[in-house]
Design a protein around this motif. Structure first.
Motif, PDB file in Angstrom:
ATOM      1  N   LYS A  41       0.932  -1.324   0.034  1.00  0.00           N
ATOM      2  CA  LYS A  41      -0.119  -0.036  -0.004  1.00  0.00           C
ATOM      3  C   LYS A  41       0.883   1.210  -0.027  1.00  0.00           C
ATOM      4  CE  LYS A  41      -4.158   1.784   0.498  1.00  0.00           C
ATOM      5  NZ  LYS A  41      -5.235   1.765  -0.427  1.00  0.00           N
ATOM      6  N   LYS A  42       2.068   1.225   0.685  1.00  0.00           N
ATOM      7  CA  LYS A  42       2.926   2.404   0.763  1.00  0.00           C
ATOM      8  C   LYS A  42       3.926   2.528  -0.282  1.00  0.00           C
ATOM      9  CE  LYS A  42       2.096   2.434   5.849  1.00  0.00           C
ATOM     10  NZ  LYS A  42       2.693   2.337   7.163  1.00  0.00           N
ATOM     11  N   THR A  43       3.971   1.462  -1.085  1.00  0.00           N
ATOM     12  CA  THR A  43       5.130   1.458  -1.858  1.00  0.00           C
ATOM     13  C   THR A  43       4.666   1.209  -3.349  1.00  0.00           C
ATOM     14  OG1 THR A  43       6.679   0.471  -0.323  1.00  0.00           O
ATOM     15  CG2 THR A  43       7.448   0.433  -2.741  1.00  0.00           C
ATOM     16  N   PRO A  44       4.445   2.555  -4.036  1.00  0.00           N
ATOM     17  CA  PRO A  44       3.540   2.172  -5.390  1.00  0.00           C
ATOM     18  C   PRO A  44       4.803   1.636  -6.354  1.00  0.00           C
ATOM     19  CG  PRO A  44       3.776   4.444  -4.663  1.00  0.00           C
ATOM     20  CD  PRO A  44       4.578   3.756  -3.819  1.00  0.00           C
ATOM     21  N   LYS A  45       4.017   0.758  -7.258  1.00  0.00           N
ATOM     22  CA  LYS A  45       4.934  -0.100  -8.200  1.00  0.00           C
ATOM     23  C   LYS A  45       4.898   0.417  -9.555  1.00  0.00           C
ATOM     24  CE  LYS A  45       4.074  -4.568  -5.997  1.00  0.00           C
ATOM     25  NZ  LYS A  45       3.486  -5.867  -6.051  1.00  0.00           N
ATOM     26  N   ASP A  46       6.198   0.221 -10.093  1.00  0.00           N
ATOM     27  CA  ASP A  46       6.195   0.886 -11.511  1.00  0.00           C
ATOM     28  C   ASP A  46       5.579  -0.256 -12.547  1.00  0.00           C
ATOM     29  OD1 ASP A  46       7.960   2.893 -10.715  1.00  0.00           O
ATOM     30  OD2 ASP A  46       9.733   1.519 -11.089  1.00  0.00           O
ATOM     31  N   SER A  47       4.906   0.400 -13.522  1.00  0.00           N
ATOM     32  CA  SER A  47       4.245  -0.503 -14.476  1.00  0.00           C
ATOM     33  C   SER A  47       5.064  -1.403 -15.153  1.00  0.00           C
ATOM     34  CB  SER A  47       3.561   0.476 -15.383  1.00  0.00           C
ATOM     35  OG  SER A  47       2.555  -0.123 -16.584  1.00  0.00           O
ATOM     36  N   THR A  48       4.551  -2.494 -15.481  1.00  0.00           N
ATOM     37  CA  THR A  48       5.413  -3.841 -16.104  1.00  0.00           C
ATOM     38  C   THR A  48       4.700  -3.614 -17.700  1.00  0.00           C
ATOM     39  OG1 THR A  48       3.938  -5.624 -15.320  1.00  0.00           O
ATOM     40  CG2 THR A  48       5.785  -4.935 -14.126  1.00  0.00           C
ATOM     41  N   PRO A  49       5.431  -4.420 -18.315  1.00  0.00           N
ATOM     42  CA  PRO A  49       4.717  -4.630 -19.758  1.00  0.00           C
ATOM     43  C   PRO A  49       3.422  -5.436 -19.679  1.00  0.00           C
ATOM     44  CG  PRO A  49       7.306  -4.951 -19.899  1.00  0.00           C
ATOM     45  CD  PRO A  49       6.857  -4.695 -18.445  1.00  0.00           C
ATOM     46  N   ALA A  50       3.186  -6.448 -18.934  1.00  0.00           N
ATOM     47  CA  ALA A  50       2.250  -7.026 -18.609  1.00  0.00           C
ATOM     48  C   ALA A  50       1.058  -6.395 -18.200  1.00  0.00           C
ATOM     49  CB  ALA A  50       2.519  -8.394 -17.691  1.00  0.00           C
ATOM     50  N   MET A  51       1.404  -5.336 -17.253  1.00  0.00           N
ATOM     51  CA  MET A  51       0.341  -4.494 -16.622  1.00  0.00           C
ATOM     52  C   MET A  51      -0.047  -3.454 -17.787  1.00  0.00           C
ATOM     53  SD  MET A  51       2.126  -3.769 -13.054  1.00  0.00           S
ATOM     54  CE  MET A  51       0.997  -2.308 -12.456  1.00  0.00           C
ATOM     55  N   LEU A  52       0.578  -3.019 -18.402  1.00  0.00           N
ATOM     56  CA  LEU A  52       0.385  -2.110 -19.558  1.00  0.00           C
ATOM     57  C   LEU A  52      -0.381  -2.727 -20.637  1.00  0.00           C
ATOM     58  CD1 LEU A  52       0.717   0.420 -21.356  1.00  0.00           C
ATOM     59  CD2 LEU A  52       2.826  -0.473 -22.308  1.00  0.00           C
ATOM     60  N   ASN A  53      -0.371  -3.824 -20.861  1.00  0.00           N
ATOM     61  CA  ASN A  53      -1.067  -4.703 -21.897  1.00  0.00           C
ATOM     62  C   ASN A  53      -2.176  -4.914 -21.331  1.00  0.00           C
ATOM     63  OD1 ASN A  53       1.191  -4.855 -23.898  1.00  0.00           O
ATOM     64  ND2 ASN A  53       1.743  -7.212 -23.137  1.00  0.00           N
ATOM     65  N   GLY A  54      -2.357  -5.476 -20.239  1.00  0.00           N
ATOM     66  CA  GLY A  54      -3.826  -5.523 -19.619  1.00  0.00           C
ATOM     67  C   GLY A  54      -4.511  -4.368 -19.630  1.00  0.00           C
ATOM     68  N   THR A  55      -4.005  -3.119 -18.985  1.00  0.00           N
ATOM     69  CA  THR A  55      -4.854  -1.809 -19.258  1.00  0.00           C
ATOM     70  C   THR A  55      -5.185  -1.594 -20.424  1.00  0.00           C
ATOM     71  OG1 THR A  55      -3.530  -1.238 -16.991  1.00  0.00           O
ATOM     72  CG2 THR A  55      -4.708   0.504 -18.378  1.00  0.00           C
ATOM     73  N   MET A  56      -4.218  -1.643 -21.352  1.00  0.00           N
ATOM     74  CA  MET A  56      -4.678  -1.296 -22.948  1.00  0.00           C
ATOM     75  C   MET A  56      -5.758  -2.241 -23.385  1.00  0.00           C
ATOM     76  SD  MET A  56      -1.964  -1.350 -26.069  1.00  0.00           S
ATOM     77  CE  MET A  56      -2.504  -0.300 -27.603  1.00  0.00           C
ATOM     78  N   ILE A  57      -5.674  -3.380 -23.121  1.00  0.00           N
ATOM     79  CA  ILE A  57      -6.774  -4.356 -23.640  1.00  0.00           C
ATOM     80  C   ILE A  57      -8.286  -4.026 -22.971  1.00  0.00           C
ATOM     81  CG2 ILE A  57      -7.725  -6.555 -23.276  1.00  0.00           C
ATOM     82  CD1 ILE A  57      -4.919  -7.503 -23.419  1.00  0.00           C
ATOM     83  N   HIS A  58      -8.149  -3.758 -21.606  1.00  0.00           N
ATOM     84  CA  HIS A  58      -9.198  -3.166 -20.711  1.00  0.00           C
ATOM     85  C   HIS A  58      -9.826  -1.809 -21.430  1.00  0.00           C
ATOM     86  CE1 HIS A  58      -8.423  -6.096 -17.804  1.00  0.00           C
ATOM     87  NE2 HIS A  58      -9.534  -5.699 -17.026  1.00  0.00           N
ATOM     88  N   THR A  59      -8.974  -0.947 -21.703  1.00  0.00           N
ATOM     89  CA  THR A  59      -9.201   0.295 -22.442  1.00  0.00           C
ATOM     90  C   THR A  59      -9.806   0.163 -23.571  1.00  0.00           C
ATOM     91  OG1 THR A  59      -7.640   1.445 -21.148  1.00  0.00           O
ATOM     92  CG2 THR A  59      -8.358   2.893 -23.106  1.00  0.00           C
ATOM     93  N   ALA A  60      -9.295  -0.509 -24.568  1.00  0.00           N
ATOM     94  CA  ALA A  60      -9.928  -0.705 -26.004  1.00  0.00           C
ATOM     95  C   ALA A  60     -11.202  -1.536 -25.780  1.00  0.00           C
ATOM     96  CB  ALA A  60      -8.741  -1.721 -26.508  1.00  0.00           C
ATOM     97  N   ILE A  61     -11.356  -2.397 -25.108  1.00  0.00           N
ATOM     98  CA  ILE A  61     -12.726  -3.226 -25.171  1.00  0.00           C
ATOM     99  C   ILE A  61     -13.771  -2.342 -24.460  1.00  0.00           C
ATOM    100  CG2 ILE A  61     -13.930  -5.106 -23.926  1.00  0.00           C
ATOM    101  CD1 ILE A  61     -11.380  -6.810 -24.024  1.00  0.00           C
ATOM    102  N   GLU A  62     -13.695  -1.374 -23.447  1.00  0.00           N
ATOM    103  CA  GLU A  62     -14.435  -0.746 -22.843  1.00  0.00           C
ATOM    104  C   GLU A  62     -14.661   0.619 -23.566  1.00  0.00           C
ATOM    105  OE1 GLU A  62     -13.004   0.469 -18.720  1.00  0.00           O
ATOM    106  OE2 GLU A  62     -12.985  -1.932 -18.043  1.00  0.00           O
ATOM    107  N   THR A  63     -13.841   1.134 -24.258  1.00  0.00           N
ATOM    108  CA  THR A  63     -14.088   2.427 -24.933  1.00  0.00           C
ATOM    109  C   THR A  63     -14.310   2.362 -26.367  1.00  0.00           C
ATOM    110  OG1 THR A  63     -11.894   2.772 -25.467  1.00  0.00           O
ATOM    111  CG2 THR A  63     -12.563   3.444 -23.437  1.00  0.00           C
ATOM    112  N   ARG A  64     -13.798   1.178 -27.187  1.00  0.00           N
ATOM    113  CA  ARG A  64     -13.718   1.056 -28.671  1.00  0.00           C
ATOM    114  C   ARG A  64     -13.141   2.032 -29.237  1.00  0.00           C
ATOM    115  NH1 ARG A  64     -19.649  -1.687 -30.657  1.00  0.00           N
ATOM    116  NH2 ARG A  64     -18.063  -2.679 -32.054  1.00  0.00           N
ATOM    117  N   ASP A  65     -12.082   2.843 -28.502  1.00  0.00           N
ATOM    118  CA  ASP A  65     -11.337   3.829 -29.105  1.00  0.00           C
ATOM    119  C   ASP A  65     -10.137   4.003 -28.598  1.00  0.00           C
ATOM    120  OD1 ASP A  65     -10.658   6.080 -30.558  1.00  0.00           O
ATOM    121  OD2 ASP A  65     -11.697   7.588 -29.321  1.00  0.00           O
ATOM    122  N   PRO A  66      -9.121   2.903 -28.633  1.00  0.00           N
ATOM    123  CA  PRO A  66      -7.770   3.085 -28.178  1.00  0.00           C
ATOM    124  C   PRO A  66      -6.804   4.353 -28.568  1.00  0.00           C
ATOM    125  CG  PRO A  66      -8.158   1.122 -29.793  1.00  0.00           C
ATOM    126  CD  PRO A  66      -9.400   1.686 -29.695  1.00  0.00           C
TER     127      PRO A  66
END
Length: 227
Positions: A41-66
């Motif tokens: 909770k107190k130590t923010p983590k840097d984004s990893t390639p897997a995290m970026l891919n997951g977020t991008m997939i979520h964004t694309a599916i939800e918005t249909r406008d990547p």
């Protein structure tokens, strides 16, 4: 304590994560070790390639406008050379902070996942009827909690839906349920259901929209039973 006992529409994701309320991720860590949960909770983590891919997939599916959030890096840049690194840095500086720079392969993956999800009949029903970017907050037993379902279909069908990107061949129910228990994902589902019910919504079902990140980009919708 910012948003006790309410739904907040379109809350910035960074502000959501920065809040002091306990999330499902914190509770999952606490199930292993309270010290680990406190450190996480107190130590923010840097984004990893897997995290970026997951977020991008979520964004694309939800918005249909990547394209509103991401941009593909220029072709032919040799990132191993000084000139290539400088060219990429200039490109990133030009587009930031408005868009995230991704590779052509990442873009294609997210776009294919988006198309596959919207082409799946059951997934499309949830996507058409969902509300997105809704964050719920409440207090239980003196602890402030938060949750953010990917698809809030409570008003549409009485359901909450979570999108999960999966490796090739892992969108089947058997493979998913194995990971569901191994990674304590049931804590996330339970917290979302509990908070939404506390806020007055009738949640009768919880589903997972599973989409594989490699061709043929298989999609499956798996529901949880009462047990």
């Amino acid at each position: 304590m910012r948003h006790i006992h309410r739904i907040v529409e379109n809350l910035d994701i960074h502000e959501y994560h920065a809040g002091t309320e306990m999330s499902a991720s914190n509770l999952m860590k606490a199930a292993v070790s309270c010290a680990l949960a406190d450190h996480d909770k107190k130590t923010p983590k840097d984004s990893t390639p897997a995290m970026l891919n997951g977020t991008m997939i979520h964004t694309a599916i939800e918005t249909r406008d990547p394209g509103a959030y991401y941009v593909v890096e220029p072709e032919g840049i040799n990132k191993r050379t000084k000139a290539g690194k400088e060219e990429l840095a200039e490109f990133v500086e030009w587009w930031s902070p408005d868009k995230i720079v991704v590779s052509a392969s990442q873009w294609e993956m997210a776009e294919r996942c988006m198309d596959a999800a919207w082409a799946h009949p059951e997934a499309k029903l949830f996507l058409d009827g969902a509300k997105f970017e809704r964050s719920g907050f409440c207090e239980l037993l003196g602890v402030t909690l938060k949750a953010r379902p990917d698809l809030d279909c409570a008003d549409f069908s009485g359901d909450l839906v979570d999108i999960k990107s999966r490796q090739l061949g892992k969108a089947g129910a058997e493979a998913w349920l194995k990971d569901f228990f191994n990674y304590k994902t049931y804590i996330q589902a339970g917290l979302q259901i509990k908070i939404w019910r506390e806020l007055g919504y009738e949640v009768r079902g919880y589903y997972y929209l599973l989409v594989e990140t490699e061709a043929p980009y298989q999609v499956n919708v798996v529901g949880l039973d009462e047990e």
